[in-house]
Enzyme design. Structure first.
Site, PDB file in Angstrom:
ATOM      1  N   ARG A 204     -25.660 -90.500  17.030  1.00 43.61           N
ATOM      2  CA  ARG A 204     -25.376 -91.836  16.498  1.00 43.61           C
ATOM      3  C   ARG A 204     -25.029 -92.821  17.620  1.00 43.61           C
ATOM      4  O   ARG A 204     -25.324 -94.008  17.520  1.00 43.61           O
ATOM      5  CB  ARG A 204     -24.263 -91.776  15.447  1.00 43.61           C
ATOM      6  CG  ARG A 204     -22.946 -91.151  15.905  1.00 43.61           C
ATOM      7  CD  ARG A 204     -22.077 -90.867  14.689  1.00 43.61           C
ATOM      8  NE  ARG A 204     -20.740 -90.363  14.984  1.00 43.61           N
ATOM      9  CZ  ARG A 204     -20.444 -89.095  15.168  1.00 43.61           C
ATOM     10  NH1 ARG A 204     -21.402 -88.167  15.144  1.00 43.61           N
ATOM     11  NH2 ARG A 204     -19.191 -88.712  15.402  1.00 43.61           N
TER      12      ARG A 204
ATOM     13  N   HIS B 295     -17.344 -94.186  20.125  1.00 43.72           N
ATOM     14  CA  HIS B 295     -16.916 -93.906  18.755  1.00 43.72           C
ATOM     15  C   HIS B 295     -15.554 -94.543  18.494  1.00 43.72           C
ATOM     16  O   HIS B 295     -14.854 -94.973  19.414  1.00 43.72           O
ATOM     17  CB  HIS B 295     -16.859 -92.399  18.539  1.00 43.72           C
ATOM     18  CG  HIS B 295     -18.149 -91.720  18.871  1.00 43.72           C
ATOM     19  ND1 HIS B 295     -19.107 -91.422  17.930  1.00 43.72           N
ATOM     20  CD2 HIS B 295     -18.667 -91.325  20.074  1.00 43.72           C
ATOM     21  CE1 HIS B 295     -20.153 -90.860  18.521  1.00 43.72           C
ATOM     22  NE2 HIS B 295     -19.910 -90.793  19.818  1.00 43.72           N
TER      23      HIS B 295
ATOM     24  N   HIS C 174     -20.705 -97.150  17.739  1.00 40.06           N
ATOM     25  CA  HIS C 174     -22.035 -96.962  17.167  1.00 40.06           C
ATOM     26  C   HIS C 174     -22.162 -97.646  15.812  1.00 40.06           C
ATOM     27  O   HIS C 174     -21.163 -98.009  15.181  1.00 40.06           O
ATOM     28  CB  HIS C 174     -22.324 -95.461  17.017  1.00 40.06           C
ATOM     29  CG  HIS C 174     -21.356 -94.769  16.086  1.00 40.06           C
ATOM     30  ND1 HIS C 174     -21.448 -94.846  14.712  1.00 40.06           N
ATOM     31  CD2 HIS C 174     -20.272 -93.994  16.343  1.00 40.06           C
ATOM     32  CE1 HIS C 174     -20.466 -94.152  14.163  1.00 40.06           C
ATOM     33  NE2 HIS C 174     -19.731 -93.626  15.133  1.00 40.06           N
TER      34      HIS C 174
ATOM     35  N   GLU D 169     -16.781 -88.540  19.960  1.00 36.26           N
ATOM     36  CA  GLU D 169     -15.715 -88.807  19.005  1.00 36.26           C
ATOM     37  C   GLU D 169     -14.647 -87.722  19.135  1.00 36.26           C
ATOM     38  O   GLU D 169     -14.900 -86.614  19.621  1.00 36.26           O
ATOM     39  CB  GLU D 169     -16.294 -88.834  17.581  1.00 36.26           C
ATOM     40  CG  GLU D 169     -15.293 -88.993  16.452  1.00 36.26           C
ATOM     41  CD  GLU D 169     -14.479 -90.278  16.541  1.00 36.26           C
ATOM     42  OE1 GLU D 169     -13.612 -90.346  17.434  1.00 36.26           O
ATOM     43  OE2 GLU D 169     -14.687 -91.188  15.715  1.00 36.26           O
TER      44      GLU D 169
END
Length: 308
Positions: A54, A186, A3, A81
């Site tokens: 995100r 991520h 991201h 993440e």
């Protein structure tokens, strides 16, 4: 693709499952990535993201900028993440100063080291436990309270093999070979996936960094789901970064920016055994810091977050 820059990235804070927003720079990064897809003629048939904003926002802005905002987006928590446990919401620099950089660096970069678990009372605990996007996960066995990169890799490889490859690659229709699958995730989930695809050794993964919003590309065999042999040996990065001449400088700058200020890697015998415990922390300052960071940076805080 990772991201775009988030508000915790720029503040150098452990982010994990905290649902922070992109910075204005992160929005530009996502848009630039889409422009590169368009100029390079990269076509997508589906996009996979985590359930964190995100990642979703980066994917949407990239696809929209590439002129294919209509492409289906599949969201899966397994692309989230890594969950940073009790470290989440804390300054990386301050935590290193407080507890020792060797120990904190091991939690950040090692494959096996797991951070201390997030416990009730942590400012992010209720935010995650009560988040509707994890409702099924909570019912099926509980939400993780902290993960090593090894833990993260298990779920990432699972979604790669049973969803992304199985549904998007294997047995693709004739004539679809040129259609790509976009995965927006991520830093640590992509480190884990890259480790799997390129057969990178545990001792080498500590040095791998993933820059924000710089796409990288793999040729994947539609039948096996493995990386197509490109004459690079296993254990090396066999993908390739995608950019055009207009964006090359910006992308190269971001790749350099991804180099961690604590670049040196540590061996297991350099770090004390055991994890953070209550006696090793100034709990009040930790709680205050995480709470402050949550209030400053978290986007669309939940009712639980507002009570912190």
């Amino acid at each position: 693709m990772r991201h775009g820059e988030s508000e915790f990235n720029t503040a150098n804070i452990f982010t994990g499952w905290c649902d922070v927003a992109l910075t204005p720079r992160g929005v530009v990064e996502a848009t630039e990535a889409g422009q590169v897809f368009l100029s390079c003629g990269v076509r997508f048939k589906v996009c996979y993201t985590s359930v964190l904003s995100r990642s979703i926002s980066t994917a949407f802005r990239s696809l929209e900028s590439a002129g294919v905002g209509w492409v289906d987006m599949v969201k899966d928590w397994r692309l989230n993440e890594r969950h940073y446990g009790a470290l989440q919401g804390l300054s990386k620099e301050r935590t290193g100063e407080r507890l020792g950089r060797e120990k904190v660096m091991k939690w950040r970069r090692s494959f096996f080291a797991r951070p201390p678990e997030m416990e009730p009372g942590h400012p992010h605990y209720d935010m995650i436990e009560n988040d509707l996007r994890y409702r099924k996960l909570k019912a099926d066995g509980g939400i993780t309270k902290g993960e090593s990169l090894e833990d993260t890799q298990k779920r990432v490889v699972a979604v790669w093999e049973d969803t992304i490859v199985k549904e998007s690659c294997t047995g693709g229709e004739e004539g679809e070979e040129g259609d790509c699958v976009l995965v927006v995730a991520h830093a640590n989930t992509l480190r884990a996936l890259l480790m799997h695809l390129d057969s990178i050794e545990v001792s080498a993964i500590e040095d791998v960094n993933i820059p924000t919003a710089v796409p990288f590309y793999y040729d994947i065999d539609n039948k096996t789901g493995k990386v197509v042999d490109n004459k690079k040996p296993a254990g090396s990065f066999r993908g390739k970064f995608i950019y055009d001449d207009l964006k090359k400088r910006s992308f190269l700058e971001r790749r350099r920016a991804a180099q961690d200020p604590w670049l040196w890697a540590l061996r297991d015998d350099d770090v004390e055994e055991g994890m953070l415990n209550k006696k090793s922390l100034n709990e009040i300052s930790i709680e205050e810091e995480a709470s402050r960071n949550t209030k400053l940076f978290a986007s669309n805080p939940s009712p639980a977050a507002k009570k912190v």
